[in-house]
Design a protein around this motif. Sequence first.
Motif, PDB file in Angstrom:
ATOM      1  N   UNK A 178      -0.656 -11.606 -54.933  1.00  0.00           N
ATOM      2  CA  UNK A 178      -0.314 -11.006 -56.225  1.00  0.00           C
ATOM      3  C   UNK A 178      -1.582 -10.635 -56.977  1.00  0.00           C
ATOM      4  N   UNK A 179      -1.421  -9.681 -57.873  1.00  0.00           N
ATOM      5  CA  UNK A 179      -2.565  -9.232 -58.644  1.00  0.00           C
ATOM      6  C   UNK A 179      -2.764 -10.138 -59.849  1.00  0.00           C
ATOM      7  N   UNK A 180      -4.007 -10.455 -60.185  1.00  0.00           N
ATOM      8  CA  UNK A 180      -4.288 -11.081 -61.474  1.00  0.00           C
ATOM      9  C   UNK A 180      -4.778  -9.966 -62.391  1.00  0.00           C
ATOM     10  N   UNK A 191      -3.035 -16.835 -50.861  1.00  0.00           N
ATOM     11  CA  UNK A 191      -3.185 -18.189 -50.337  1.00  0.00           C
ATOM     12  C   UNK A 191      -4.177 -18.184 -49.192  1.00  0.00           C
ATOM     13  N   UNK A 212      -2.828 -16.907 -46.032  1.00  0.00           N
ATOM     14  CA  UNK A 212      -2.646 -15.454 -46.100  1.00  0.00           C
ATOM     15  C   UNK A 212      -3.993 -14.763 -45.887  1.00  0.00           C
ATOM     16  N   UNK A 231     -12.582 -24.871 -61.519  1.00  0.00           N
ATOM     17  CA  UNK A 231     -11.831 -25.990 -60.925  1.00  0.00           C
ATOM     18  C   UNK A 231     -11.549 -27.127 -61.899  1.00  0.00           C
ATOM     19  N   UNK A 254     -12.445 -15.442 -66.731  1.00  0.00           N
ATOM     20  CA  UNK A 254     -11.960 -16.147 -65.546  1.00  0.00           C
ATOM     21  C   UNK A 254     -12.932 -17.225 -65.080  1.00  0.00           C
ATOM     22  N   UNK A 255     -14.204 -17.003 -65.336  1.00  0.00           N
ATOM     23  CA  UNK A 255     -15.201 -17.996 -64.952  1.00  0.00           C
ATOM     24  C   UNK A 255     -14.830 -19.362 -65.541  1.00  0.00           C
ATOM     25  N   UNK A 265     -10.404 -20.110 -64.671  1.00  0.00           N
ATOM     26  CA  UNK A 265     -10.087 -20.422 -63.277  1.00  0.00           C
ATOM     27  C   UNK A 265     -11.069 -21.437 -62.703  1.00  0.00           C
ATOM     28  N   UNK A 283       6.997 -22.824 -55.398  1.00  0.00           N
ATOM     29  CA  UNK A 283       5.909 -21.877 -55.242  1.00  0.00           C
ATOM     30  C   UNK A 283       5.243 -21.710 -56.596  1.00  0.00           C
ATOM     31  N   UNK A 284       4.011 -21.241 -56.617  1.00  0.00           N
ATOM     32  CA  UNK A 284       3.336 -21.008 -57.885  1.00  0.00           C
ATOM     33  C   UNK A 284       4.167 -20.130 -58.799  1.00  0.00           C
ATOM     34  N   UNK A 326      -5.999 -24.602 -53.178  1.00  0.00           N
ATOM     35  CA  UNK A 326      -5.065 -23.563 -53.594  1.00  0.00           C
ATOM     36  C   UNK A 326      -5.536 -22.174 -53.203  1.00  0.00           C
ATOM     37  N   UNK A 327      -4.905 -21.150 -53.788  1.00  0.00           N
ATOM     38  CA  UNK A 327      -5.193 -19.772 -53.409  1.00  0.00           C
ATOM     39  C   UNK A 327      -6.635 -19.366 -53.707  1.00  0.00           C
ATOM     40  N   UNK A 366      -8.752 -21.635 -56.294  1.00  0.00           N
ATOM     41  CA  UNK A 366      -8.002 -22.595 -57.104  1.00  0.00           C
ATOM     42  C   UNK A 366      -8.283 -23.996 -56.593  1.00  0.00           C
ATOM     43  N   UNK A 367      -8.216 -25.006 -57.479  1.00  0.00           N
ATOM     44  CA  UNK A 367      -8.488 -26.380 -57.045  1.00  0.00           C
ATOM     45  C   UNK A 367      -7.442 -26.889 -56.057  1.00  0.00           C
ATOM     46  N   UNK A 412       3.589 -25.965 -54.379  1.00  0.00           N
ATOM     47  CA  UNK A 412       3.987 -25.868 -52.966  1.00  0.00           C
ATOM     48  C   UNK A 412       4.120 -27.258 -52.362  1.00  0.00           C
ATOM     49  N   UNK A 419      -0.152 -22.922 -57.871  1.00  0.00           N
ATOM     50  CA  UNK A 419       0.514 -22.604 -56.608  1.00  0.00           C
ATOM     51  C   UNK A 419       0.464 -23.775 -55.637  1.00  0.00           C
ATOM     52  N   UNK A 420      -0.714 -24.341 -55.460  1.00  0.00           N
ATOM     53  CA  UNK A 420      -0.852 -25.406 -54.476  1.00  0.00           C
ATOM     54  C   UNK A 420      -0.060 -26.664 -54.872  1.00  0.00           C
ATOM     55  N   UNK A 426       2.321 -15.276 -51.559  1.00  0.00           N
ATOM     56  CA  UNK A 426       1.780 -15.288 -52.913  1.00  0.00           C
ATOM     57  C   UNK A 426       1.248 -13.908 -53.267  1.00  0.00           C
ATOM     58  N   UNK A 429      -1.578 -18.881 -60.286  1.00  0.00           N
ATOM     59  CA  UNK A 429      -2.696 -19.070 -59.354  1.00  0.00           C
ATOM     60  C   UNK A 429      -3.118 -20.543 -59.306  1.00  0.00           C
ATOM     61  N   UNK A 430      -3.258 -21.157 -60.479  1.00  0.00           N
ATOM     62  CA  UNK A 430      -3.728 -22.545 -60.539  1.00  0.00           C
ATOM     63  C   UNK A 430      -2.676 -23.532 -60.037  1.00  0.00           C
ATOM     64  N   UNK A 450      -8.154  -7.528 -59.063  1.00  0.00           N
ATOM     65  CA  UNK A 450      -8.221  -8.904 -58.583  1.00  0.00           C
ATOM     66  C   UNK A 450      -6.938  -9.267 -57.857  1.00  0.00           C
ATOM     67  N   UNK A 451      -7.107  -9.767 -56.657  1.00  0.00           N
ATOM     68  CA  UNK A 451      -5.953 -10.097 -55.841  1.00  0.00           C
ATOM     69  C   UNK A 451      -6.008 -11.588 -55.511  1.00  0.00           C
ATOM     70  N   UNK A 452      -4.896 -12.292 -55.808  1.00  0.00           N
ATOM     71  CA  UNK A 452      -4.803 -13.711 -55.470  1.00  0.00           C
ATOM     72  C   UNK A 452      -4.022 -13.836 -54.180  1.00  0.00           C
TER      73      UNK A 452
END
Lengths: 639, 93
Positions: free
Chosen positions: A414-416, B78, B81, A212, A206-207, A210, A316-317, B64-65, B60-61, A311, A307-308, A412, A304-305, B74-76
Amino acid sequence: MTGAAAARRIALVGRANAGKTSLLMHLTGTLQRPVNFPGSSVECVASDVVEGGVRLCVVDLPGLASLQAQSSDEQAALDALQGRAGPAPDLLCAVLDASKLAVELAFLRQLRRLGRPLVVALTKTDVAASEGFPVDTARLQLAIGLPLVVVDGRTGAGAAALRALLAAAEIGGSERALVDRGDGPAASPAAVLPRVIARSATDAIDRWLLHPVCGPIALVAVMVAMFQLVFVVADPAIGWIEAAQDWFGGVVGGLVAHEALRSFLVDGMVNGVGSSLVFVPQIALLYAFVTVVEASGYMARAVFLLDQPLRKVGLSGKSFVPLTSSFACAIPGIVAARILGDERDRLATIVTAPLMSCSARLPVYVVMLAAFFPPQQAGLLLFLLYALGLVVAVAVALVLRRTALRGGGSLLVMELPTYQWPQLRLVAAHTGYAVRSFLRTAGSVILVATVVVWALGYFPRPAAIGERFATLRAAAPAGEAGAARRAQLDAEEAAAYLEQSWLARAGKAAQPVFAPAGFDWRMTVGVLAAFPARELVVPTLGTLYSLGEVEASADAPDERLAASLRSTLGPDGRPTLDALTALAVMAFFALCSQCVGTLAAIRRETHSWRWPLFTFAYMTALAWLVAVAIQQIGRALLS
Amino acid sequence: MRLGRNKMPAAPSAARQPLSAIARGARAVVVGVLGDDSLAERLRASGLWPGAPVEALARAPFGGPLLVRVHGFRLALRREEAARVEVAEVVVP
């Protein structure tokens, strides 16, 4: 439990991603049949197995995180659980994810309050161990005081023990401890969980994924890989299917002497079946890819990436998942929009999903590009056509969220999941399921529609045409010398029949509507024939444009059609199609919603005619406008 | 050691702040979830109950969340939220 005929209904309850589906597969051997919950469109998977003389009907409910529903999926699962829709299950099997034990135990406390017989399947103990907190299952079982079996969703270990437990567990009486009388023994997470969390491999991945900067780059790479797979890898398989279709058509044509029957079998049936089969490689590959992305845990990262950005345009993501599926076919994409908790988000996603260029549009693009553009331009144009759908989808979503679908907003939260290697068996099962349901639904519609289009193009058969060509044929030189002349007469005869067919009459009647876009009557027929399913466009155009051709070439079918598209002349003696018109045709098909299956899916998922009618109206209007704009602006610039 | 913006490492702050405000890599303990709607219910069902230790893993960039670790998973969520979750004892490594 009364002898061999006894059956018990068992519901698998748990979070999305807890491993219910792979558990069902290991319990019963297959993912057999999709079932709809009574009174709703929510689909779930059920499967039967016999164990110890008891038939177990196991239903995999949609994922639940608590007993308060957030989405239509969750509401349906709750209704089924509590017997509000049909008979309540005899036995609940809580599927708990060992890597999230703390929240799972809170959920289990809620489940116990339902007062239904309950057993526990503990999954992902390997994930918990890899994340640095192995679960002491003996202590856990003591703490919760319920029958518990550890199962491994990857290998299936423990499934046999769970099956035996499901068959043997007491479901009638209340004397056994299965029916809980309250909160049960305290199952505090602290009792079974260590507090210190170590870095895991997932953190390391994830480093980067995820990050940026690196994260979005990796996401684009994954999407590019998906399109490469679907459009490059599937290509040879599509070629084999087309070759098989040609061969089979030839065999059938050689066996049947009766002219109308032969045309019906070869041009109608074989063509119809073949034109659905050609999409199977792409659909299978796309599903396999989506399943791998989902099962590995990356799909949640993409959500996750994105979503923004999504929106910002009113989605939605989570819309990413249905929109991605729609590149294969909008129908499963529209169904997948159920994961969106908010109704407005879901509707905006459903209405824009058909704008993603599905695999049925690809043959139209391929044929047009091959006929009118050099290969180096074709690749860029293909990309632009996909981008056109995306850009229009963004605009439509933006407008809708400011007008008809104003307000609202989903959650949103949610679990990853922890990254995992996808199981081949699960990927194969999902892919097979998707292909079967495509063939069942789309296949039947396409087959019927192909036969209808064939009949409209074949009839009527006035005797005058046949007599005229019989006379001409008799005048041709006999033997080798007249062979070319006779073949030409055959083609001219077929074209003469087609010109006065009902299909051609309909095309000529509707042609004025499409004249501003530069479509001739043949292309108009293609548009009309496409309405039942876009899959019909290329076969229909093939019939309409290639019948005037003189020599049968050994080229691929696409090549043959490309040549005849270029060479077909209009009444004024000029080619009826050129590069500009081809662009207008492709843009029209990129944006139109010519697909009965998609509209039916929208009707089913929204429970009203409003949204399918709206989708059809706005997409057709946009498609027409863009096609006309390309033709008119292009002509003005070129002249 | 109760200054919210203390730059010194390993200095837990008792001041409450929203989960959305804590920096990447910071650890904290949930104090509570504000409100009583479906979002609050979902946050609690996801393990963000009082006393739960959380760790901010990623953002997130483009605003974002954010991603947090809670109870080992791991919980994502916003930013708005996460703003509903109050945390304290923030430790910035």
